[in-house]
Write a protein that holds these residues in place. Structure first.
Motif, PDB file in Angstrom:
ATOM      1  N   ALA A 176       5.511-121.299 -19.652  1.00 45.66           N
ATOM      2  CA  ALA A 176       4.706-121.973 -18.632  1.00 45.66           C
ATOM      3  C   ALA A 176       5.095-123.446 -18.519  1.00 45.66           C
ATOM      4  O   ALA A 176       5.200-123.991 -17.411  1.00 45.66           O
ATOM      5  N   ARG A 177       5.317-124.093 -19.675  1.00 46.55           N
ATOM      6  CA  ARG A 177       5.718-125.515 -19.639  1.00 46.55           C
ATOM      7  C   ARG A 177       7.092-125.689 -19.005  1.00 46.55           C
ATOM      8  O   ARG A 177       7.388-126.746 -18.436  1.00 46.55           O
ATOM      9  N   ALA A 178       7.926-124.650 -19.082  1.00 43.84           N
ATOM     10  CA  ALA A 178       9.256-124.703 -18.467  1.00 43.84           C
ATOM     11  C   ALA A 178       9.221-124.242 -17.007  1.00 43.84           C
ATOM     12  O   ALA A 178      10.281-124.087 -16.381  1.00 43.84           O
ATOM     13  N   ASP A 179       8.017-124.023 -16.485  1.00 46.88           N
ATOM     14  CA  ASP A 179       7.829-123.584 -15.089  1.00 46.88           C
ATOM     15  C   ASP A 179       8.463-122.225 -14.803  1.00 46.88           C
ATOM     16  O   ASP A 179       8.849-121.935 -13.661  1.00 46.88           O
ATOM     17  N   LEU A 180       8.566-121.379 -15.831  1.00 45.56           N
ATOM     18  CA  LEU A 180       9.074-120.022 -15.623  1.00 45.56           C
ATOM     19  C   LEU A 180       7.953-119.082 -15.204  1.00 45.56           C
ATOM     20  O   LEU A 180       8.178-118.130 -14.448  1.00 45.56           O
ATOM     21  N   VAL A 181       6.744-119.330 -15.708  1.00 45.54           N
ATOM     22  CA  VAL A 181       5.598-118.473 -15.390  1.00 45.54           C
ATOM     23  C   VAL A 181       4.357-119.333 -15.193  1.00 45.54           C
ATOM     24  O   VAL A 181       4.310-120.495 -15.609  1.00 45.54           O
ATOM     25  N   SER A 182       3.350-118.727 -14.556  1.00 46.82           N
ATOM     26  CA  SER A 182       2.018-119.326 -14.467  1.00 46.82           C
ATOM     27  C   SER A 182       1.050-118.352 -15.129  1.00 46.82           C
ATOM     28  O   SER A 182       1.122-117.134 -14.884  1.00 46.82           O
ATOM     29  N   LEU A 183       0.166-118.880 -15.949  1.00 46.56           N
ATOM     30  CA  LEU A 183      -0.750-118.030 -16.708  1.00 46.56           C
ATOM     31  C   LEU A 183      -2.155-118.119 -16.137  1.00 46.56           C
ATOM     32  O   LEU A 183      -2.709-119.203 -15.971  1.00 46.56           O
ATOM     33  N   ARG A 184      -2.698-116.986 -15.820  1.00 41.98           N
ATOM     34  CA  ARG A 184      -4.092-116.869 -15.390  1.00 41.98           C
ATOM     35  C   ARG A 184      -4.733-115.748 -16.180  1.00 41.98           C
ATOM     36  O   ARG A 184      -4.045-114.880 -16.710  1.00 41.98           O
ATOM     37  N   ARG A 185      -6.027-115.741 -16.258  1.00 42.96           N
ATOM     38  CA  ARG A 185      -6.714-114.695 -17.005  1.00 42.96           C
ATOM     39  C   ARG A 185      -6.404-113.328 -16.396  1.00 42.96           C
ATOM     40  O   ARG A 185      -6.666-113.079 -15.224  1.00 42.96           O
ATOM     41  N   GLY A 186      -5.812-112.457 -17.198  1.00 41.89           N
ATOM     42  CA  GLY A 186      -5.534-111.096 -16.744  1.00 41.89           C
ATOM     43  C   GLY A 186      -4.256-110.939 -15.947  1.00 41.89           C
ATOM     44  O   GLY A 186      -3.925-109.837 -15.522  1.00 41.89           O
ATOM     45  N   ARG A 187      -3.508-112.031 -15.736  1.00 45.38           N
ATOM     46  CA  ARG A 187      -2.271-111.918 -14.970  1.00 45.38           C
ATOM     47  C   ARG A 187      -1.288-113.022 -15.336  1.00 45.38           C
ATOM     48  O   ARG A 187      -1.675-114.124 -15.705  1.00 45.38           O
ATOM     49  N   ILE A 188      -0.012-112.697 -15.217  1.00 49.66           N
ATOM     50  CA  ILE A 188       1.075-113.650 -15.454  1.00 49.66           C
ATOM     51  C   ILE A 188       1.964-113.611 -14.217  1.00 49.66           C
ATOM     52  O   ILE A 188       2.479-112.549 -13.854  1.00 49.66           O
ATOM     53  N   THR A 189       2.116-114.736 -13.567  1.00 53.93           N
ATOM     54  CA  THR A 189       2.952-114.803 -12.364  1.00 53.93           C
ATOM     55  C   THR A 189       4.334-115.329 -12.746  1.00 53.93           C
ATOM     56  O   THR A 189       4.451-116.349 -13.432  1.00 53.93           O
ATOM     57  N   LEU A 190       5.359-114.610 -12.300  1.00 57.50           N
ATOM     58  CA  LEU A 190       6.734-115.029 -12.578  1.00 57.50           C
ATOM     59  C   LEU A 190       7.163-116.020 -11.501  1.00 57.50           C
ATOM     60  O   LEU A 190       7.399-115.655 -10.357  1.00 57.50           O
ATOM     61  N   ASP A 191       7.253-117.289 -11.888  1.00 59.60           N
ATOM     62  CA  ASP A 191       7.587-118.350 -10.928  1.00 59.60           C
ATOM     63  C   ASP A 191       9.084-118.564 -10.781  1.00 59.60           C
ATOM     64  O   ASP A 191       9.531-119.101  -9.775  1.00 59.60           O
ATOM     65  N   ASN A 192       9.845-118.192 -11.789  1.00 57.32           N
ATOM     66  CA  ASN A 192      11.292-118.419 -11.765  1.00 57.32           C
ATOM     67  C   ASN A 192      11.983-117.182 -12.345  1.00 57.32           C
ATOM     68  O   ASN A 192      12.311-117.139 -13.533  1.00 57.32           O
ATOM     69  N   ILE A 193      12.193-116.198 -11.488  1.00 53.50           N
ATOM     70  CA  ILE A 193      12.763-114.933 -11.949  1.00 53.50           C
ATOM     71  C   ILE A 193      14.188-115.111 -12.446  1.00 53.50           C
ATOM     72  O   ILE A 193      14.580-114.557 -13.478  1.00 53.50           O
ATOM     73  N   SER A 194      14.980-115.883 -11.736  1.00 55.58           N
ATOM     74  CA  SER A 194      16.369-116.084 -12.174  1.00 55.58           C
ATOM     75  C   SER A 194      16.420-116.794 -13.527  1.00 55.58           C
ATOM     76  O   SER A 194      17.269-116.491 -14.373  1.00 55.58           O
ATOM     77  N   GLY A 195      15.491-117.714 -13.761  1.00 52.62           N
ATOM     78  CA  GLY A 195      15.429-118.382 -15.056  1.00 52.62           C
ATOM     79  C   GLY A 195      15.062-117.413 -16.168  1.00 52.62           C
ATOM     80  O   GLY A 195      15.643-117.457 -17.255  1.00 52.62           O
ATOM     81  N   LEU A 196      14.116-116.517 -15.906  1.00 53.75           N
ATOM     82  CA  LEU A 196      13.746-115.501 -16.893  1.00 53.75           C
ATOM     83  C   LEU A 196      14.895-114.538 -17.149  1.00 53.75           C
ATOM     84  O   LEU A 196      15.101-114.082 -18.277  1.00 53.75           O
ATOM     85  N   GLU A 197      15.650-114.239 -16.111  1.00 53.46           N
ATOM     86  CA  GLU A 197      16.816-113.360 -16.287  1.00 53.46           C
ATOM     87  C   GLU A 197      17.842-114.010 -17.207  1.00 53.46           C
ATOM     88  O   GLU A 197      18.470-113.334 -18.028  1.00 53.46           O
ATOM     89  N   ARG A 198      18.003-115.305 -17.100  1.00 54.57           N
ATOM     90  CA  ARG A 198      18.946-116.003 -17.989  1.00 54.57           C
ATOM     91  C   ARG A 198      18.438-115.983 -19.418  1.00 54.57           C
ATOM     92  O   ARG A 198      19.222-115.778 -20.363  1.00 54.57           O
ATOM     93  N   VAL A 199      17.125-116.183 -19.602  1.00 51.09           N
ATOM     94  CA  VAL A 199      16.551-116.123 -20.955  1.00 51.09           C
ATOM     95  C   VAL A 199      16.730-114.732 -21.540  1.00 51.09           C
ATOM     96  O   VAL A 199      17.046-114.580 -22.714  1.00 51.09           O
ATOM     97  N   ARG A 200      16.542-113.718 -20.723  1.00 55.20           N
ATOM     98  CA  ARG A 200      16.670-112.335 -21.186  1.00 55.20           C
ATOM     99  C   ARG A 200      18.047-112.033 -21.745  1.00 55.20           C
ATOM    100  O   ARG A 200      18.177-111.216 -22.666  1.00 55.20           O
ATOM    101  N   GLU A 201      19.063-112.685 -21.242  1.00 57.45           N
ATOM    102  CA  GLU A 201      20.431-112.386 -21.653  1.00 57.45           C
ATOM    103  C   GLU A 201      20.863-113.125 -22.924  1.00 57.45           C
ATOM    104  O   GLU A 201      21.936-112.875 -23.454  1.00 57.45           O
ATOM    105  N   VAL A 202      20.019-114.019 -23.417  1.00 57.95           N
ATOM    106  CA  VAL A 202      20.376-114.803 -24.612  1.00 57.95           C
ATOM    107  C   VAL A 202      20.134-113.970 -25.857  1.00 57.95           C
ATOM    108  O   VAL A 202      19.029-113.471 -26.080  1.00 57.95           O
ATOM    109  N   ARG A 203      21.158-113.795 -26.678  1.00 50.45           N
ATOM    110  CA  ARG A 203      21.030-113.048 -27.933  1.00 50.45           C
ATOM    111  C   ARG A 203      20.639-114.005 -29.056  1.00 50.45           C
ATOM    112  O   ARG A 203      20.960-115.194 -29.030  1.00 50.45           O
ATOM    113  N   ALA A 204      19.943-113.438 -30.044  1.00 52.07           N
ATOM    114  CA  ALA A 204      19.505-114.258 -31.183  1.00 52.07           C
ATOM    115  C   ALA A 204      20.702-114.749 -31.983  1.00 52.07           C
ATOM    116  O   ALA A 204      21.722-114.099 -32.034  1.00 52.07           O
TER     117      ALA A 204
END
Length: 204
Positions: A176-204
């Motif tokens: 949320a602080r990175a503006d990737l998502v917005s948090l509301r009670r009972g729901r999470i809005t994806l504000d930056n899908i391409s950014g989340l896709e990049r995070v998803r591809e990062v291996r530990a």
């Protein structure tokens, strides 16, 4: 698969509401489940109450736990919960054994589905072993989003990715602080899908 099941001797219609438990650890298997609609969640729960989702079963897919119980005449080693209202066909064990031995088409469908399910489990183990929490969480958000909105609790997401609720909440706050998502009670809005896709591809 449900079409094959409906024609089996002794087959019965099985209906369940969302949240119903279809089987628990150490339960005896009462037959092969073939879904016609809905979703079944299969998972494990620790003594501390933490859940890990192993897989979901949807129409045309096989419940690996049920197949294993029938093949080895044993009890369930996981829990199956109706994730949505579901409609299924239940084949008694004796009828399932007969279909597997005598019906080549049914056997081919079942074994093909079993192979696919094993591949899913291998992918899950690889993800848990080699992918960090941010990537796993980003993947879960992208996978479960509908119109860029995820309606899952932090606890549900934790069970989905094999983590603790507290860790998921902390990571969502970072997103949320990175503006990737917005948090509301009972729901999470994806504000930056391409950014989340990049995070998803990062291996530990």
């Amino acid at each position: 698969m449900a079409d094959f099941a409906a024609r089996a001797p002794g087959a019965v219609i099985l209906k369940a509401s969302a949240g119903d438990v279809l089987f628990r650890v150490d339960d005896v298997c009462h037959g092969f489940i073939a879904l016609r609609s809905g979703s079944l969640r299969v998972g494990l729960t620790s003594a501390a109450g933490r859940e890990l989702v192993l897989y979901r079963v949807r129409p045309g897919e096989i419940c690996l736990q049920t197949f294993s119980c029938l093949a080895r005449h044993g009890a369930y080693a996981a829990e199956g919960i109706a994730e949505t209202d579901l409609d299924a066909v239940l084949i008694p064990p004796t009828a399932f054994d007969r279909l597997m031995s005598e019906d080549q088409a049914f056997r081919s469908v079942v074994l093909s589905s079993v192979a696919s399910r094993f591949m899913d489990l291998e992918a899950m183990v690889e993800t848990l072993a080699f992918t960090g929490l941010p990537a796993r969480l980003a993947g879960a958000l992208l996978r479960n989003a509908q119109s860029a909105v995820v309606r899952m609790t932090h606890e549900d997401l934790a069970a989905e990715i094999g983590s603790a609720r507290e860790a998921v909440s902390r990571q969502l706050a970072i997103f949320a602080r990175a503006d990737l998502v917005s948090l509301r009670r009972g729901r999470i809005t994806l504000d930056n899908i391409s950014g989340l896709e990049r995070v998803r591809e990062v291996r530990a």
